[in-house]
Write a protein that holds these residues in place. Structure first.
Motif, mmCIF file in Angstrom:
data_model
loop_
_atom_site.group_PDB
_atom_site.id
_atom_site.type_symbol
_atom_site.label_atom_id
_atom_site.label_comp_id
_atom_site.label_asym_id
_atom_site.label_seq_id
_atom_site.Cartn_x
_atom_site.Cartn_y
_atom_site.Cartn_z
ATOM 1 N N TYR A 1 20.158 38.323 43.003
ATOM 2 C CA TYR A 1 21.035 37.189 43.495
ATOM 3 C C TYR A 1 21.457 36.413 42.512
ATOM 4 O O TYR A 1 22.320 35.618 42.697
ATOM 5 C CB TYR A 1 20.007 36.206 44.342
ATOM 6 C CG TYR A 1 19.550 36.905 45.582
ATOM 7 C CD1 TYR A 1 20.248 37.021 46.638
ATOM 8 C CD2 TYR A 1 18.196 37.268 45.730
ATOM 9 C CE1 TYR A 1 19.847 37.883 47.918
ATOM 10 C CE2 TYR A 1 17.746 38.079 46.738
ATOM 11 C CZ TYR A 1 18.599 38.577 48.020
ATOM 12 O OH TYR A 1 18.162 38.936 49.232
ATOM 13 N N ASN A 2 21.118 36.514 41.247
ATOM 14 C CA ASN A 2 21.590 35.608 40.165
ATOM 15 C C ASN A 2 22.994 35.833 39.900
ATOM 16 O O ASN A 2 23.841 34.920 39.331
ATOM 17 C CB ASN A 2 20.738 35.972 38.830
ATOM 18 C CG ASN A 2 20.934 34.829 37.921
ATOM 19 O OD1 ASN A 2 21.077 33.661 38.223
ATOM 20 N ND2 ASN A 2 20.460 35.157 36.487
ATOM 21 N N ALA B 1 11.265 34.547 37.281
ATOM 22 C CA ALA B 1 12.617 34.491 37.550
ATOM 23 C C ALA B 1 13.561 33.767 36.792
ATOM 24 O O ALA B 1 14.517 33.652 36.657
ATOM 25 C CB ALA B 1 12.860 34.175 39.124
ATOM 26 N N ALA B 2 12.648 32.569 36.278
ATOM 27 C CA ALA B 2 13.384 31.423 35.733
ATOM 28 C C ALA B 2 14.045 31.799 34.249
ATOM 29 O O ALA B 2 15.079 31.453 34.037
ATOM 30 C CB ALA B 2 12.270 30.323 35.480
ATOM 31 N N GLY B 3 13.470 32.816 33.751
ATOM 32 C CA GLY B 3 13.805 33.179 32.166
ATOM 33 C C GLY B 3 15.265 33.892 32.458
ATOM 34 O O GLY B 3 16.342 33.457 31.861
ATOM 35 N N PRO B 4 15.552 34.914 33.336
ATOM 36 C CA PRO B 4 16.850 35.394 33.409
ATOM 37 C C PRO B 4 17.960 34.318 34.104
ATOM 38 O O PRO B 4 19.015 34.373 33.786
ATOM 39 C CB PRO B 4 16.598 36.386 34.401
ATOM 40 C CG PRO B 4 15.113 36.853 34.578
ATOM 41 C CD PRO B 4 14.612 35.721 34.133
ATOM 42 N N VAL B 5 17.277 33.269 34.847
ATOM 43 C CA VAL B 5 18.251 32.344 35.227
ATOM 44 C C VAL B 5 18.779 31.461 34.200
ATOM 45 O O VAL B 5 20.137 31.511 33.994
ATOM 46 C CB VAL B 5 17.628 31.256 36.343
ATOM 47 C CG1 VAL B 5 18.462 30.269 36.584
ATOM 48 C CG2 VAL B 5 17.391 32.213 37.586
ATOM 49 N N PHE B 6 17.971 31.079 33.221
ATOM 50 C CA PHE B 6 18.503 30.388 32.284
ATOM 51 C C PHE B 6 19.185 31.102 31.021
ATOM 52 O O PHE B 6 20.306 30.511 30.673
ATOM 53 C CB PHE B 6 17.196 29.501 31.707
ATOM 54 C CG PHE B 6 16.736 28.134 32.529
ATOM 55 C CD1 PHE B 6 17.633 27.143 32.779
ATOM 56 C CD2 PHE B 6 15.689 28.475 33.196
ATOM 57 C CE1 PHE B 6 17.151 26.129 33.480
ATOM 58 C CE2 PHE B 6 15.180 27.362 33.875
ATOM 59 C CZ PHE B 6 15.842 26.291 34.146
#
Length: 444
Positions: free
Chosen positions: A296-297, A349-354
């Protein structure tokens, strides 16, 4: 960069494919294996701490400094070492960082004193930021622009796998053959990964054709045209720094509690025996979170960020609530397992998002912006651990409570300031198929 016409009209008239081809997938797997070996060595002392302390005749607490000291060194040197690495190609810098890691692992394998272990850790920390700053931009050159989020999640999957298999695996092997021999086994694995990386980036052979949708891109030379923000010549630094600052707070909130995971588990469940099982839950949930963010990113990054941080807050908040639940150990243990699963999945999930957001905002300065992000990550580790140590003296319950408050603040900033950029619309995509948050804003 205009996302309306600019994202749909391509200079070469080609249409970007909807899927990552098999060759690119294999190359991404090789890049993920690089993050796997790096993170596995980063946390190497954790499971073998007592053995290392006994063999080197130092207190266990002193061996623990090998972890926090690593983060401090990496935070200090990341920006200058990445600037130095910019003098060579991105692929060469990645290979050199892995070769330095091999040297560090060999030093650990032959360490006869604590000083040698310190030298080993410092050596690995010196190139830690280089690898983490360049690995995601390198992955972006292997895929179409609108699949950068997927590629980033794929390479971050290596660090998630390190939590599931790398750290427990080295601990198990260490118990069988000793921690020094285990370090040498890890060095051999890193050599194999380095050879694979040379192939994956086409460093010493025919250059791999650029990925469709990223004309002129070459992973070996590090041409940044394949990044998501290729249309932007320079970084949007105010937004990059805002996003990095938000990430620092989130990472601090995580390590504030995660550093003392065993203490928290004992406090909540009443038994230290649940620590290993809940760590496994954390790691497996992280794998699920990494897979979901990869889906979804690329299509709805802002919504993905909001959902991820919300789940993060719910997870650490539930951990605080679990310690005061009525119903006995079973109820508290079940609540703790659910909390850890939500927390672990959201953090992975937060790592790839940022990271993807930083690259989208940075354009052709993706490497430099990533170095700032990686520096912030290390600052978050150090500050979170330090704050956690101070709060632990009051009560273990203060850890998840404080983490929840910090994550809630991050969520508020993400919803109000919207620092996470929108995704780039794929070429010739029909309006009816466009992602929801791209209709609202398709400009970086």
């Amino acid at each position: 960069m205009s996302g309306g016409a600019g994202a749909r009209d391509r200079t070469d008239g080609t249409r970007a494919p909807d899927r990552i081809d098999a060759s690119a997938a294999v190359r991404l797997a090789v890049l993920a294996s690089a993050t796997f070996v790096y993170v596995t060595f980063e946390v190497f002392p954790v499971g073998l701490l007592q053995d290392i302390a006994r063999d080197l005749d130092v207190p266990a607490g002193r061996v623990g400094l090998l972890i926090s000291g690593y983060a401090v060194v990496a935070a200090v040197v990341t920006v200058p070492t990445v600037a130095l690495a910019s003098r060579v190609s991105r692929g060469t810098a990645l290979v050199v960082s892995l070769l330095v890691l091999v040297v560090a692992e060999v030093l650990a394998g032959f360490a006869t004193s604590f000083a040698m272990m310190v030298v080993s850790r410092v050596a690995a920390a010196l190139t830690h930021g280089v690898l983490w700053s360049l690995i995601a931009p390198a992955a972006a050159t292997l895929v179409p622009r609108h699949r950068v989020g997927t590629a980033t999640a794929a390479v971050f999957g290596g660090s998630t796998l390190a939590a599931i298999a790398g750290s427990p695996g080295t601990t198990l092997i260490g118990e069988l053959i000793g921690w020094r021999a285990t370090a040498l086994v890890l060095a051999a694995a890193t050599v194999a990964v380095t050879v694979g990386l040379v192939w994956a980036l086409g460093l010493y052979g025919p250059t791999r054709p650029a990925a469709a949708g990223t004309p002129g891109t070459d992973a070996a030379t590090g041409d940044p045209d394949g990044t998501a923000g290729a249309g932007r010549r320079g970084a949007h630094w105010p937004r990059v720094l805002t996003l990095c600052a938000v990430a620092v707070v989130l990472i601090s909130a995580h390590f504030l509690s995660y550093t003392y995971f065993a203490v928290l588990v004992t406090e909540v469940t009443g038994s230290s025996a649940a620590t290993v099982g809940l760590l496994a839950v954390f790691g497996c949930a992280g794998a699920v979170g990494t897979w979901l963010v990869g889906r979804y990113n690329d299509t709805a990054p802002r919504r993905t960020a909001s959902v991820t941080i919300t789940v993060f807050a719910v997870g650490v908040g539930l951990l605080a609530v679990a310690s005061v639940l009525d119903g006995g150990a079973l109820a508290r243990g079940t609540a703790a397992a659910v909390a850890v699963a939500l927390w672990g999945g959201a953090f992975a999930a937060a790592g790839p998002v940022f990271q993807t957001g930083v690259m989208r905002l940075a354009g052709q300065e993706a490497d430099r912006a990533s170095s700032v992000y990686v520096t912030g990550f290390q600052i978050g580790i150090a500050s979170g651990s330090a704050l956690g140590a101070a709060l632990l003296g009051r009560s273990a319950l203060w850890l998840p409570v404080t983490s929840t408050v910090l994550v809630a603040l991050v969520l508020l900033v993400v919803l109000v300031r919207r620092p996470v950029p929108t995704a780039e619309v794929p070429a010739k995509q029909d309006d009816k198929d466009a992602p929801d948050d791209q209709h609202a804003e398709v400009r970086l």
